[in-house]
Enzyme design. Structure first.
Site, PDB file in Angstrom:
ATOM      1  N   ASP A  83       0.886  -1.161   0.000  1.00 12.93           N
ATOM      2  CA  ASP A  83       0.000   0.000   0.000  1.00 12.93           C
ATOM      3  C   ASP A  83       0.923   1.210   0.000  1.00 12.93           C
ATOM      4  O   ASP A  83       2.045   1.158   0.492  1.00 12.93           O
ATOM      5  CB  ASP A  83      -0.905  -0.041   1.240  1.00 12.93           C
ATOM      6  N   ASP A 118      -2.913   7.284  -3.119  1.00 11.82           N
ATOM      7  CA  ASP A 118      -4.269   7.811  -3.285  1.00 11.82           C
ATOM      8  C   ASP A 118      -4.640   8.746  -2.143  1.00 11.82           C
ATOM      9  O   ASP A 118      -3.905   8.892  -1.164  1.00 11.82           O
ATOM     10  CB  ASP A 118      -5.289   6.667  -3.419  1.00 11.82           C
ATOM     11  N   CYS A 278     -13.813 -21.850  20.305  1.00 12.92           N
ATOM     12  CA  CYS A 278     -13.092 -21.982  19.040  1.00 12.92           C
ATOM     13  C   CYS A 278     -12.194 -23.207  19.152  1.00 12.92           C
ATOM     14  O   CYS A 278     -11.755 -23.552  20.250  1.00 12.92           O
ATOM     15  CB  CYS A 278     -12.256 -20.717  18.816  1.00 12.92           C
ATOM     16  N   CYS A 280      -9.385 -23.573  17.084  1.00 13.89           N
ATOM     17  CA  CYS A 280      -8.127 -23.339  16.370  1.00 13.89           C
ATOM     18  C   CYS A 280      -6.978 -23.854  17.249  1.00 13.89           C
ATOM     19  O   CYS A 280      -7.170 -24.101  18.439  1.00 13.89           O
ATOM     20  CB  CYS A 280      -7.967 -21.853  16.038  1.00 13.89           C
ATOM     21  N   CYS A 283      -6.673 -21.906  20.633  1.00 12.08           N
ATOM     22  CA  CYS A 283      -7.745 -22.077  21.620  1.00 12.08           C
ATOM     23  C   CYS A 283      -7.873 -23.524  22.086  1.00 12.08           C
ATOM     24  O   CYS A 283      -8.425 -23.785  23.153  1.00 12.08           O
ATOM     25  CB  CYS A 283      -9.066 -21.577  21.049  1.00 12.08           C
TER      26      CYS A 283
HETATM   27 ZN    ZN Z   1      -9.197 -19.811  18.274  1.00  9.70          ZN
END
Ligand code: ZN
Length: 538
Positions: A83, A118, A278, A280, A283
């Protein structure tokens, strides 16, 4: 540069070819700081992120004009987008470099996808100011693409930096459209819709969706489009469905620094969490108390990783939905997480024709139709148009039945009963050489989602490839009544016999008011229809 492999609505699984390899889209592109990364680049690689975005302006400030290749700076040999500092302009008002310098710098550090400097319009800018910002951005974009061509950096599809056209205009949709048109004329192949972060923070999803559509009204679907700052799982399904291919955001780390844990349906502060809902890798390995008791730095990394997993899972869910042809169902289902997303679903209704372009003509899987909004699905809009424009009947009588449970229609018991009754009269009439009523009756059924379905096309997709709710409120299905009226009018039926039940009778009576030139009879059961046919009292 961009190849589409699967599509559904305006969402696509695509392959974006850059000089450092191919990126499969839709893709989430994590924002990383060029110098300090809380989540290591190795960790991002392991999680499967194939493209990163970093800030070229900060890179210039940190390393100077003779900075190394950005892939070496980040130690990431896959595609990197840069960017230009537009975000800093949005936050601080301006930056102390010009767009020519930023263009040369991004090309020099080997950016795979670069953005001209921009002047983001953000959200809530007065019209005159937004116009000025759009013109400034267009000027920078024009100079940048010209420089890129003059200096020979644009060496065809496979080499050189891909320049992303910065589409600005904010909620001023005509400016978004104007901006897109000008950038397309300049020869850009990749587009990046600017600064929706503030819109998303204000939950202005409907405005955001209309901005995407305004840009897509001009930018062909063959050209990829990036959405800046879209880092929340809530916005990703609709944005993809409307034609966005890549997203970048720093939300995963910014939220983590505030203790905000991203859930599929929103964010929550970890102090308010009783559990970690969660699975993942983060977690699964720690508990909420352990997370809270960690040192701040350690906790930020853990939450940021969890946040990234949550965003990635959302993108993967969207991709799987595209492949299976159930992106519509997925978008509607996800929108129920927030009333303002439900509101944004209006754009799906308003852009039915646009969404049809990329929606397959045939799908293996049955369509699940549950809510009134489902009547606007592209597959159904397309079917109603087919009936409207292509199906002509030369019969003078229409028998219109309630949708049977059995599909295709001609295998249903009530279709057979009607057909047998007509054939019996036909045989009889034939012997007596009277009017051949059997040749003069068109049979069809009406479906809240599909509209009128004549017998001849009742096995055409999707008429017999759908599962729909049975108890509907007919007044919520205006497309059905329009379809019936159009079918009756365009075929010049003289008589229409309609099967009704307690739920449909009131609504179907409205046909009478709209078609006074036609003789219409209503029957509460099949036996009455057969009796009518036999008696020929119509
Ligand atoms: Zn998680």
């Amino acid at each position: 540069m961009f190849e589409i492999r699967h599509s559904d609505l305006a969402g696509r699984i695509g392959r974006l070819r850059t000089k450092h390899g191919i990126v499969e889209t839709p893709a989430f592109i994590p924002v990383v700081h060029p110098v300090r990364q809380e989540v290591s680049i190795d960790e991002l690689k392991k999680m499967g992120f194939d493209m990163l975005i970093t800030n070229a302006y900060i890179t210039l400030k940190e390393y100077g004009e003779d900075a190394r290749d950005v892939h070496d700076i980040l130690n990431f040999q896959k595609p990197i987008m840069t960017d230009s500092g537009g975000y800093q302009v949005l936050v601080y008002g301006s930056v102390d470099v010009d767009h020519q310098t930023m263009a040369r710098f991004q090309a020099r550090i080997g950016s795979d996808v670069a953005v001209p400097l921009d002047k983001p319009t953000g959200f809530g800018l007065p019209r005159s100011k937004a116009e000025r910002y759009v013109e400034l951005t267009l000027k920078a974009a024009e100079d940048t693409i010209r420089m890129s061509k003059e200096e020979g950096r644009d060496e065809g599809d496979d080499a050189g930096t891909i320049w992303a056209a910065p589409v600005q205009g904010g909620e001023h949709l005509d400016l978004v459209e104007y901006s897109s048109r000008r950038l397309l004329e300049m020869g850009y192949e990749f587009f990046a819709l600017g600064s929706p972060t503030e819109l998303m923070e204000a939950y202005e999803f409907y405005t955001l969706a209309r901005m995407i559509l305004a840009a897509r009204r001009v930018i062909p679907l063959s050209k990829p489009m990036h959405l800046f700052g879209a880092g929340h799982p809530l916005t990703i399904p609709l944005a993809v469905a409307l034609g966005c291919d890549t997203f970048d955001s720093a939300s995963y780390i910014l939220y983590a620094k505030d203790g905000r844990y991203i859930l599929p349906n929103g964010t929550v502060n970890i102090d308010e969490l009783e559990y970690l809902p969660c699975i993942c890798p983060i977690c699964s390995s720690i508990g909420v108390k352990e997370l809270r008791d960690m040192s701040r730095d350690e906790r930020i990394v853990k939450i940021a990783l969890h946040n990234l997993y949550t965003i990635k899972r959302e993108v993967d869910n969207v991709k799987q939905a595209i492949v299976e042809g159930r992106l519509w169902e997925y978008v509607i289902q996800r929108s129920l997480s927030h009333p303002k997303l439900v509101e944004a679903n209006n754009t799906l209704v308003e852009s039915a024709e646009y969404l049809e372009q990329c929606t397959p003509i045939f799908k293996d899987r049955a369509l699940f139709l549950s809510l009134p909004i489902d009547q606007y699905r592209p597959e159904l809009t397309r079917f109603r148009r087919l009936i409207c424009s292509n199906i002509r009947s030369d019969k003078s009588t229409l028998v219109l039945l309630i949708e049977p449970e059995e599909h295709p229609f001609y295998t249903s018991s009530k279709y057979k009963m009607i057909k047998d009754a007509i054939n019996a009269i036909h045989d009889n009439d034939h012997i007596n050489n009277n009017n051949k009523i059997g040749d003069d009756v068109q049979i069809a059924y009406y479906s809240p989602f599909l509209g009128v379905v004549p017998e001849e096309v009742s096995d055409v997709y999707p008429a017999s490839h759908m599962v729909s709710v049975r108890s509907v409120k007919y007044y919520e299905f205006p497309t059905m009544i329009d379809s019936i009226i159009h079918f009756i009018r365009s075929n010049r039926f003289k008589r229409v016999l309609i099967e009704v039940d307690e739920r449909s009778i009131q609504f179907m009576r409205s046909i009478n008011d709209k078609l006074q030139e036609v003789e219409i009879g209503y029957c509460l059961n099949i036996e009455d229809i057969i009796a009518f046919i036999r008696s020929k009292q119509w």
